[in-house]
Write an enzyme that holds these catalytic residues in place. Structure first.
Site, short mmCIF file in Angstrom:
data_model
loop_
_atom_site.label_atom_id
_atom_site.label_comp_id
_atom_site.label_asym_id
_atom_site.label_seq_id
_atom_site.Cartn_x
_atom_site.Cartn_y
_atom_site.Cartn_z
N GLU B 34 0.86 -1.20 0.00
CA GLU B 34 0.00 0.00 0.00
C GLU B 34 0.89 1.24 0.00
O GLU B 34 1.82 1.34 0.80
CB GLU B 34 -0.91 -0.01 1.23
N GLY B 40 -7.42 2.23 2.03
CA GLY B 40 -7.59 2.83 0.71
C GLY B 40 -8.56 4.00 0.68
O GLY B 40 -8.82 4.65 1.70
N CYS B 42 -11.79 4.13 0.26
CA CYS B 42 -13.03 3.94 1.02
C CYS B 42 -12.89 4.41 2.46
O CYS B 42 -13.66 5.23 2.95
CB CYS B 42 -13.42 2.46 0.98
N GLY B 176 -23.30 15.32 -10.96
CA GLY B 176 -24.44 14.92 -10.13
C GLY B 176 -24.51 13.43 -9.90
O GLY B 176 -25.60 12.86 -9.80
N GLY B 177 -23.34 12.81 -9.80
CA GLY B 177 -23.30 11.38 -9.47
C GLY B 177 -23.39 11.20 -7.96
O GLY B 177 -23.70 12.13 -7.22
N GLY B 180 -20.90 13.47 -5.81
CA GLY B 180 -21.29 14.87 -5.85
C GLY B 180 -22.56 15.14 -5.05
O GLY B 180 -22.64 16.10 -4.26
N GLU B 198 -24.85 19.41 -13.50
CA GLU B 198 -24.78 18.07 -14.10
C GLU B 198 -25.00 18.17 -15.61
O GLU B 198 -25.93 18.83 -16.07
CB GLU B 198 -25.83 17.16 -13.45
N VAL B 258 -16.67 14.45 -11.29
CA VAL B 258 -17.23 14.06 -12.58
C VAL B 258 -16.97 12.60 -12.93
O VAL B 258 -17.40 12.12 -13.97
CB VAL B 258 -16.68 14.94 -13.73
N HIS B 431 -42.26 -6.45 12.53
CA HIS B 431 -43.16 -5.30 12.50
C HIS B 431 -43.07 -4.54 13.82
O HIS B 431 -43.11 -5.17 14.87
CB HIS B 431 -44.60 -5.76 12.28
#
Lengths: 446, 446
Positions: B34, B40, B42, B176-177, B180, B198, B258, B431
Site C-alpha cells: 500500500e 484505501g 473507502c 451529479g453522481g 457529488g 450536471e 465528474v 413489524h
C-alpha cells in the site's frame, strides 16, 4: 428346455452392447434365425437372431440397457416353461416374470412410469466392479442437477435407478423459478451461475432453449449409441487437449496426373480405384515414420510414440462418423492401402465393421475435400496427437518463370495436441507431407 | 533481494485488504503493498469519512427539526472542526482494525508504490518480490477534466474537500453522481448554499428515473442545474452552458466530482490488457496474464467498495481452486443523502433496453408504520419493485427514505436467489420495520 439368447461378443474390445430395440414381445412365436432384437456397440449395430424355435418367454432387459457380452438377454422355449433360473443375477427378475406380455403401447406407458431399473445386477456391474446407473436415472440426474457420485443405488445389485435420483437432494440448489422451468421441460446444468453454483433460470435457458415450436413441428432424436459416443469423444477431445490447427496446401498437379494414369491403367493392374485420398493415406503413412512425434499418443503422464503406423481415416456413415484403422499402413503398398481403405469403409457403411477394426489408431486423416471444404479445424481423435484434414483442390496463384500461374493445390489442415507437439515441429511435419504430395511419384519410391 | 510469496496484493483498499485477509486466513503467504493508508480510498477519503460527516449533519438537522417530536433544542450549532475530528477518529479506528486483521492473518504489509514488471515480479522501494499469484487492487482517482480553471486553488476533489478547515459560504459541485450529490447533501444540511451542475438531464444515473426525479425534489436545499455543461471555473465560481445560454453560479469552493479513472501507474508495462475503463478481467477476476488478477475500481466494472471486496474474494477463491464467479446483476448501491436512497438490480429503463417484460409496483413510505412514527407523513419516501412479467422473479428494488441502505441487502439476497413474488410473500418481516415496504410492494404486484 428353454434356450438362452446371449448378448454376443462383438470383437475383443467390446465389453457391452446397448439394446436398441426389441423386435419381439414376450409371448411372440419366434423361429430360428428370426431377428429378436437390435443391439449396438460403440460404433456399429447388429441384429440378434433367435437360436431356436418357440415362444419368446422372457426378455431380461429393457431397451436402452447396456448389457455385458455373453449375458443372457432372453429365453425361448415352450409356453409356460419356468425360465427364472436363466435370469442373470439369479432370479432378480422374478417380479417381471409375473407380468403378462403387454401390448406395445401399454409397455411404453409402463416404461415411462417406472425406472429402467429392473435390469439385474449381473447385467449392470461395470468392468470396474461398480454397480451401474440406469440410462433413465442418468437422464433424470442431468435434468434435476443431481450428482451421481456417491449416490446409493436401490436397484438390483446396487444399481442407481431413477427413484434414487428423485430421492436425492440436488447437489446444488435450484431457484424456485428455475425449478418451475425444469418441470416445464428445461434441462439444468450440473452447476449454475448463482450463489454457490445455484441453478438459476438463465442457466436453463443456456442449456436448452424454451420450446416455442409446436410439438408436431419438432422431431426428437435421442442422443445414444454412435451419436452419443461421437458427442462424448469430440467434446472430451476439445476439453482435454490443447488443439492447434495449421493450414497449408500441396501442389496437386502430380497427384492429379497420377490419378489420371491409374484410371487409364489396364484393368488387370487393378489401379482404377486408387483415389486422391488413398494417395494421401500412403504419403502420410510414410512421412509419419520420419516424424515419430506425430505418430504418438498423449497420456496424462507420458507420450507414447509408435514405431509403426496404424492409420485411422474418417468415414461418413448414416449412423455417424466412424474411424476405421488401416493397420501397419507404413508397410502396405499404395494399392494395398487403397484396397484396405475400401474394405473398411464399406464395412462401416454397411454397419458390420468389426469393432476391433475401429480401435488402435496412431494418427487420423479426415477428408472433406469432396464436399468443397477449403479449410477446417479437424478435432483430434484423442489421445492421438495429430489429425490431418484434407481439403478440396483449388487453384492457387504461384509465381512461375513467366509470371503468375494458377496451379491446383490440395488444402491441408493439421490439428496437433500442443501439449505434446509444438507449433514448429508440427509445421515441419505438415511441410514434409505437402512436399511429398507435390512429388508423389518420388514418394512412391519410399 | 527477493522474496517469494503465494500471493502479492497491490492496494489495501476494500478489494485488496479483504483479498489479503481471506488468502492469509486460508494459510497462504501473503504480501500486501500500500502506498498510502490502510483501507484505501473507502476508509480514508470515501465511504467512511463522508458517512462520519453525514452523521453529524443528520444530528444537526434532527436537532433543528425535533420540535414536532416534542423536543425543543435551542442554539443548535454545527462545528466543522469537531465533526472533522470525529471523522478522523473513525478513520483511524478502522485503519487500526485493518492493520490488526492483517497481523491476525499473517499478512506481511509493505508501504510503497508497486510496479508490476513484465516478468510478473513486483518492485517496491527497489526491492523485488515474486509470487505465484498477484492481485492488482490499486483503485481509482478522481478524474479532473480539462476545463479552464480546473487547476485553480478553489477547486477540490473528494480528497481535498475532506480536509477543509472552514465551511464555504457557497459550494458548486460539478457532477451529479453519487459522490457529488452526497457531498451536496451534507454541505446543504449544515447550511452551505449548494449548486450541483450536471451535464446529463438527470442526476444519479444509476437510479430509476422516477426516483432520481423524486430525489432531486427531496434534496430541497440544493440548486440543481441539469443538462448544463461547465465551460470555465473562475475564482468567483463556475460558468456553464444550458440550453444554448451561458450562465454562472457563484461559489467560493468548487468540488470536482465528474467520475473516476483507474490507477494504472506501475502496471502499464507488464503486458496487461487494458481498456478505456480499466484492466480487463473475466468473471473470475483473471486478467490476460496468467496468475495476475485485478479487482475493484481498477477494473472499471463496478466502482463500489463492496463490489471490490467481493471481487477480491472471487479472485482468492479462484486462486485457492474454489469455484466462484463475480456476478454484477444484484450489487446493491446506496446514496447516503438526506433522505437516503438505495437500489439493487434493474431499473425500468434497463429492463426495457434488455427487452425484459416487467411488472412494477410502488408504495409510499408514509403507509409504513415505523417510518410514519419516526419521520411523519411529510417526509419523502417510496419503494418500487420490478418483477419479471412472466416468471414473477424479483429483478429490481428501489427505495428512497431513511434506512434504505439497510433494507437493500434483503433485496439483493432475493434477486440473487431468484425468488419469485409468491416466495417473497412467505417471508416474515419484523413489524414495525421500514423494511416491510419491500414486502408490501411485492404484494402490490398483480
Amino acid at each position: 428346455m428353454a434356450t438362452e439368447i446371449l448378448m454376443p461378443r462383438q470383437g475383443n474390445s467390446v465389453e457391452s452392447c446397448v439394446i436398441l430395440e426389441w423386435r419381439k414381445n414376450e409371448g411372440d412365436q419366434v423361429k430360428t434365425g428370426e431377428i429378436v432384437c437390435e443391439v449396438e456397440t460403440d460404433k456399429a449395430t447388429f441384429e440378434i437372431e433367435s437360436p431356436a424355435d418357440g415362444v419368446l418367454l422372457k426378455r431380461f432387459f429393457e431397451e436402452g440397457d447396456d448389457v455385458p457380452v455373453l449375458t443372457v438377454i432372453a429365453a425361448v422355449g415352450e409356453a409356460g416353461e419356468d425360465v427364472s433360473a436363466m435370469a442373470p443375477g439369479g432370479g432378480a427378475s422374478a417380479e417381471k416374470k409375473e407380468a403378462p406380455a403387454a401390448a406395445k403401447t401399454e409397455k411404453q406407458e409402463k416404461k415411462d412410469e417406472t425406472p429402467a431399473s429392473s435390469a439385474p445386477a449381473a447385467g449392470t456391474v461395470s468392468a470396474e466392479g461398480r454397480a451401474g446407473v440406469s440410462p433413465r436415472a442418468r437422464k433424470t440426474a442431468a435434468e434435476k442437477g443431481v450428482n451421481l457420485d456417491g449416490l446409493t443405488g436401490s436397484g438390483p445389485g446396487g444399481r442407481v435407478i431413477e427413484r434414487d435420483v428423485l430421492a436425492a437432494e440436488p447437489s446444488v440448489s435450484v431457484s424456485p423459478a428455475a425449478r418451475a422451468a425444469m418441470v416445464a421441460g428445461m434441462v439444468a446444468p450440473a452447476r449454475g451461475s448463482g450463489i454457490g453454483g445455484r441453478i438459476l433460470s438463465a442457466d436453463l435457458a443456456a442449456s436448452a432453449a424454451p420450446r416455442t415450436v409446436a410439438a408436431e413441428e419438432t422431431r426428437e432424436i435421442p442422443v445414444k449409441g454412435v451419436r452419443k459416443l461421437i458427442a462424448e469423444r469430440m467434446h472430451a477431445s476439445l476439453q482435454n487437449t490443447a488443439q492447434l490447427t495449421m493450414n497449408s496446401s500441396a501442389d496437386a498437379r502430380e497427384l492429379q496426373a497420377y490419378r489420371a494414369q491409374c484410371k487409364a491403367a489396364p484393368e488387370e493392374m487393378g489401379m482404377a480405384g486408387i483415389t486422391l485420398n488413398d494417395m494421401v493415406l500412403f504419403v502420410v503413412s510414410r512421412v509419419l515414420l520420419r516424424y515419430p512425434y506425430m505418430n504418438a499418443e498423449m497420456h496424462p503422464d507420458k507420450i507414447v510414440e509408435y514405431g509403426s503406423v496404424n492409420l485411422g481415416f474418417a468415414v461418413d456413415t448414416e449412423r455417424g462418423l466412424m474411424v476405421p484403422v488401416i493397420r501397419n499402413a507404413d508397410r502396405l503398398s499404395l494399392k494395398a492401402i487403397s484396397a484396405e481403405a475400401k474394405r473398411l469403409g464399406k464395412a462401416c457403411i454397411d454397419g458390420n465393421i468389426n469393432p476391433d477394426e475401429l480401435a488402435g489408431g496412431t494418427f487420423t486423416i479426415t477428408n472433406l475435400g469432396a464436399l468443397g471444404v477449403e479449410s477446417f479445424t479437424p478435432v483430434l481423435n484423442a489421445p492421438q496427437v495429430g489429425i490431418l484434414g484434407v481439403n478440396g483442390i483449388e487453384l492457387k496463384p504461384v509465381q512461375g518463370k513467366e509470371g503468375v500461374e494458377f496451379v491446383p493445390h490440395m488444402g491441408l489442415s493439421l490439428t496437433i495436441d500442443h501439449r505434446a507437439v509444438d507449433g514448429a515441429p508440427g509445421a515441419r511435419f505438415l511441410q514434409a507431407v505437402a512436399k511429398e504430395l507435390a512429388n508423389f511419384r518420388l514418394a512412391l519410391a519410399d | 533481494m527477493s522474496s517469494e510469496f503465494d500471493l502479492i496484493v497491490i492496494g489495501a483498499g476494500p478489494g485488496g485488504y479483504i483479498a489479503a485477509e481471506r488468502a492469509g486466513g486460508a494459510g497462504k503467504k501473503v504480501l500486501l503493498i500500500e502506498k498510502e493508508e490502510m483501507g484505501g480510498e473507502c476508509t480514508n477519503w470515501g465511504c467512511i469519512p463522508t458517512k462520519s460527516l453525514l452523521a453529524g449533519a443528520k444530528h444537526y438537522v434532527h436537532a433543528r427539526e425535533s420540535e414536532r417530536f416534542g423536543v425543543t433544542v435551542s442554539g443548535a450549532k454545527y462545528d466543522l472542526k469537531t465533526a472533522m475530528a470525529w471523522k478522523q477518529e473513525t478513520i483511524e479506528t478502522l485503519r487500526a482494525g485493518i492493520a490488526f486483521l492483517m497481523k491476525k492473518n499473517k499478512v506481511e504489509v509493505v508501504k510503497g508504490t508497486a510496479v508490476l514488471n513484465p516478468d510478473r515480479s513486483v518492485r517496491v522501494n527497489d526491492v523485488l518480490y515474486s509470487a505465484k499469484n498477484i492481485i492488482i487492487a490499486s483503485g481509482s482517482s478522481a478524474a479532473v477534466p480539462p476545463i479552464p480553471g480546473a487547476d485553480g486553488k478553489n477547486v477540490v476533489t473528494n480528497r481535498g474537500i475532506l480536509s477543509i478547515e472552514a465551511l464555504p459560504r457557497k459550494l458548486a459541485v460539478i457532477g451529479g453522481g453519487v459522490i457529488g450529490v452526497e457531498f451536496a447533501s451534507y454541505f446543504s444540511a449544515v447550511g452551505v448554499e449548494v449548486t450541483v451542475i450536471e451535464m446529463m438531464d438527470e442526476i444519479l444515473p444509476l437510479m430509476d428515473g422516477d426516483f432520481a426525479r423524486a430525489m432531486r425534489k427531496a434534496l430541497k436545499g440544493i440548486n440543481f442545474a441539469t443538462s448544463a455543461k461547465v465551460t470555465k471555473i473562475t475564482p468567483k465560481g463556475v460558468d456553464y452552458e444550458k440550453a444554448g445560454k451561458t450562465e454562472s453560479v457563484e461559489a467560493d469552493l468548487v468540488l470536482m466530482s465528474v467520475g473516476r479513472r483507474p490507477n494504472l501507474e506501475g502496471f502499464t508495462e507488464a503486458g496487461l490488457d487494458i481498456s478505456r475503463t480499466g484492466i480487463r478481467v473475466d468473471e473470475k477476476m483473471r486478467t490476460n496474464l496468467p496468475g495476475v488478477f485485478a479487482v475493484g475500481d481498477v477494473t472499471g466494472t463496478s466502482l463500489l467498495a463492496h463490489s471490490a471486496s467481493r471481487m477480491g474474494e472471487v479472485a482468492v477463491n479462484t486462486i485457492l481452486g474454489k469455484e466462484d464467479r463475480m456476478r454484477y446483476h444484484a450489487i446493491p448501491w446506496a446514496v447516503y443523502t438526506l433522505p437516503e436512497a438505495a437500489g439493487c438490480g434493474l431499473t425500468e429503463k434497463e429492463a426495457a433496453d434488455k427487452g425484459i417484460p416487467v411488472k412494477t409496483a410502488t408504495v409510499q413510505m408514509r403507509a409504513n408504520g415505523r417510518f410514519l412514527a419516526e419521520h411523519g407523513k411529510r417526509e419523502p419516501g417510496m419503494c418500487k419493485v420490478l418483477v419479471h412479467a412472466k416468471k414473477n422473479t424479483l429483478l429490481g428494488v428501489h427505495i428512497m427514505g431513511a434506512t434504505a441502505s439497510e433494507i437493500i441487502p434483503a433485496a439483493a439476497a432475493m434477486i440473487e436467489a431468484e425468488l419469485r413474488t409468491d416466495e417473497i410473500r412467505e417471508i416474515i418481516f419484523p413489524h414495525p420495520a421500514v423494511a416491510e415496504v419491500l414486502r408490501d410492494a411485492v404484494w402490490e404486484i398483480e
